[in-house]
Design a protein around this motif. Sequence first.
Motif, PDB file in Angstrom:
ATOM      1  N   ASN A 383     -57.777  57.036 -96.469  1.00 45.41           N
ATOM      2  CA  ASN A 383     -59.064  56.517 -96.928  1.00 45.41           C
ATOM      3  C   ASN A 383     -60.246  57.017 -96.109  1.00 45.41           C
ATOM      4  OD1 ASN A 383     -58.124  54.835 -99.121  1.00 45.41           O
ATOM      5  ND2 ASN A 383     -57.216  53.514 -97.557  1.00 45.41           N
ATOM      6  N   ARG A 384     -60.475  58.310 -96.134  1.00 42.54           N
ATOM      7  CA  ARG A 384     -61.631  58.900 -95.461  1.00 42.54           C
ATOM      8  C   ARG A 384     -62.899  58.644 -96.260  1.00 42.54           C
ATOM      9  NH1 ARG A 384     -59.288  64.940 -93.869  1.00 42.54           N
ATOM     10  NH2 ARG A 384     -57.677  64.232 -92.414  1.00 42.54           N
ATOM     11  N   SER A 385     -64.033  58.827 -95.590  1.00 38.13           N
ATOM     12  CA  SER A 385     -65.310  58.679 -96.292  1.00 38.13           C
ATOM     13  C   SER A 385     -65.517  59.814 -97.279  1.00 38.13           C
ATOM     14  CB  SER A 385     -66.463  58.625 -95.296  1.00 38.13           C
ATOM     15  OG  SER A 385     -66.506  59.812 -94.511  1.00 38.13           O
ATOM     16  N   CYS A 386     -64.960  60.973 -96.971  1.00 36.18           N
ATOM     17  CA  CYS A 386     -64.983  62.091 -97.910  1.00 36.18           C
ATOM     18  C   CYS A 386     -63.805  63.001 -97.590  1.00 36.18           C
ATOM     19  CB  CYS A 386     -66.304  62.863 -97.857  1.00 36.18           C
ATOM     20  SG  CYS A 386     -66.564  63.825 -96.331  1.00 36.18           S
ATOM     21  N   TYR A 387     -63.492  63.906 -98.527  1.00 38.15           N
ATOM     22  CA  TYR A 387     -62.326  64.778 -98.386  1.00 38.15           C
ATOM     23  C   TYR A 387     -62.779  66.229 -98.522  1.00 38.15           C
ATOM     24  CZ  TYR A 387     -59.995  60.349 -99.037  1.00 38.15           C
ATOM     25  OH  TYR A 387     -59.594  59.044 -98.883  1.00 38.15           O
ATOM     26  N   ASP A 388     -62.375  67.033 -97.562  1.00 43.88           N
ATOM     27  CA  ASP A 388     -62.787  68.433 -97.531  1.00 43.88           C
ATOM     28  C   ASP A 388     -61.690  69.290 -98.161  1.00 43.88           C
ATOM     29  OD1 ASP A 388     -63.669  70.961 -97.032  1.00 43.88           O
ATOM     30  OD2 ASP A 388     -63.719  70.775 -94.851  1.00 43.88           O
ATOM     31  N   PRO A 389     -61.912  69.816 -99.358  1.00 42.16           N
ATOM     32  CA  PRO A 389     -60.871  70.615-100.016  1.00 42.16           C
ATOM     33  C   PRO A 389     -60.497  71.877 -99.256  1.00 42.16           C
ATOM     34  CG  PRO A 389     -62.570  69.964-101.583  1.00 42.16           C
ATOM     35  CD  PRO A 389     -63.094  69.650-100.221  1.00 42.16           C
TER      36      PRO A 389
END
Length: 546
Positions: A383-389
Amino acid sequence: MAHKGVQNEESTGASFPTVCKYPLCCLFLYVSRLLQALKLHSHTSEKMAIKAPRFSLLWLPCLLLLITTCVSATLLNPPRLGVLRGTTGRRSPLSSSSKDYQTFFYNQTLDHFNYRPESFTTFKQRYVVNFNYWGGANSSAPIFVYLGEESPLDYDLEGIGFLSDNAPRFNALIVYIEHRYYGKSIPFGSREEALKNASTLGYFSSAQALADYAEVITNLKKNLSAETSPVIVVGASYGGMLASWFRLKYPHIALGALASSAPILYFDDITPQNGYYSIVTKDFREVSESCYNTIRHSWSEIDRVASQANGLSVLSKRFKTCFPLNTSSELKDYLDTIYAEAAQYDHPPTYPVTVVCGGIDGAPKGTDVLGRVFAGLAAFRRNRSCYDPNEYNYPSETTVGWRWQTCSEMVIPIGRGSNDTMFPASPFDLNIYIEYCKKLYDVPPRPHWITTNYGGHDIKLVLQRFASNIIFSNGLRDPYSSGGVLENISDSVVAIHTAKGSHCLDILPASQHDPKWLVMQRKIVLEIIDGWLAKYYIDLLESLQS
């Protein structure tokens, strides 16, 4: 032998050559993401740490070439052979400052295989020794040597538990040797110079690495007056390949070899192209049929959404990407790598495949396919604040070095057909791969050199005639086990595998929570090594008495 004190490794993500000779897609993604990060940072108070090399404007002339040459990362970049999960630059290296380890540097020969004047150039090769458990040269106590793989040595000192866990039992000396061109073992004075072009990279090969290990071991035994101390070499993943090949090439130096998760048969056409992803698929399907079906149907759904107006924006929001997606392939390649990593390192007690499927299957009732896939991603990444593809694509010391190795000799033909896995089709095309590598380095790979140099075809017929004292240890949940030796070749070239094991699990530090099947696997390995040493000491005594 040059002796130096233990030193702390510098950050491995900060020094890369300023020339256009490295994996082009990764660089393009890095530059574009760096620029976007700077722009984003100016509009938000949230600080984002980007683990990536220093950026130089000298990279910019490459961008047009990058744009025209980028193709599917899945097609051209096979899943890497890492011993430990997450050592591609996303995790700080383990400290080598422990009092248990002493660091030395050997003046290593640049080129072991010809006699041109420049071949005699030397570089400092790092190796680390733990004397705590050694019974000494007078008792011919054994020497356990860990052969470094495609990463700095620091990761191995505490991450590889097999040597330190079992050295007391054998009164063994522990030695770790770093692979040339990684960590502090850099020819030509600097990483920039060593990785500059194919002329300097030409000395970066498995055969040179094996010869390095032979020199370091021989020199160390001489300095310790331990000529009669038997050597057991240990390696994992690519290092496991090296360990098995070392025993075959240098049987007068190593009494035996433990090769953990070593896919020595994943070359030429010995192993089916889809072997790796077939096992990833099997791992997920065994955990949950519904999870498997969700993933299998998700690829076409991603493409369907991406094809619509503002579709990439929709996908970026739904998957909470740190930056807007440029293509649907960015997202698909990211998920591909997540699933492959979860399967390859499906270690107890966390079992990442179960974690991913728990997220997918645990999504609220009525959640659509993409929502469930995102739930699996969030469960895996906590559950990160955003995900870096592109978190797997930023250049690191390992990815840059391994790209050369796979574009020169370590050509592992991993691919997928249309309906043979839960993934979209992505066949391995050797001609495309050769052209890709030529664009990177101006030289083509030698795709059949590994089997020419070390063998692999008809391995049982060949090795049962002369090989001995090699353990091939595998876990069948490891996708790379599809290219491993899974059947005994002879009484002393043996295969040990567990149905629930994963990549290199058997040589990680032992824990009181280890399942019984893992404890038994390690016990069998130790008993075999006991037998090798017992026979050696009988033979040694007879030779001394004769």
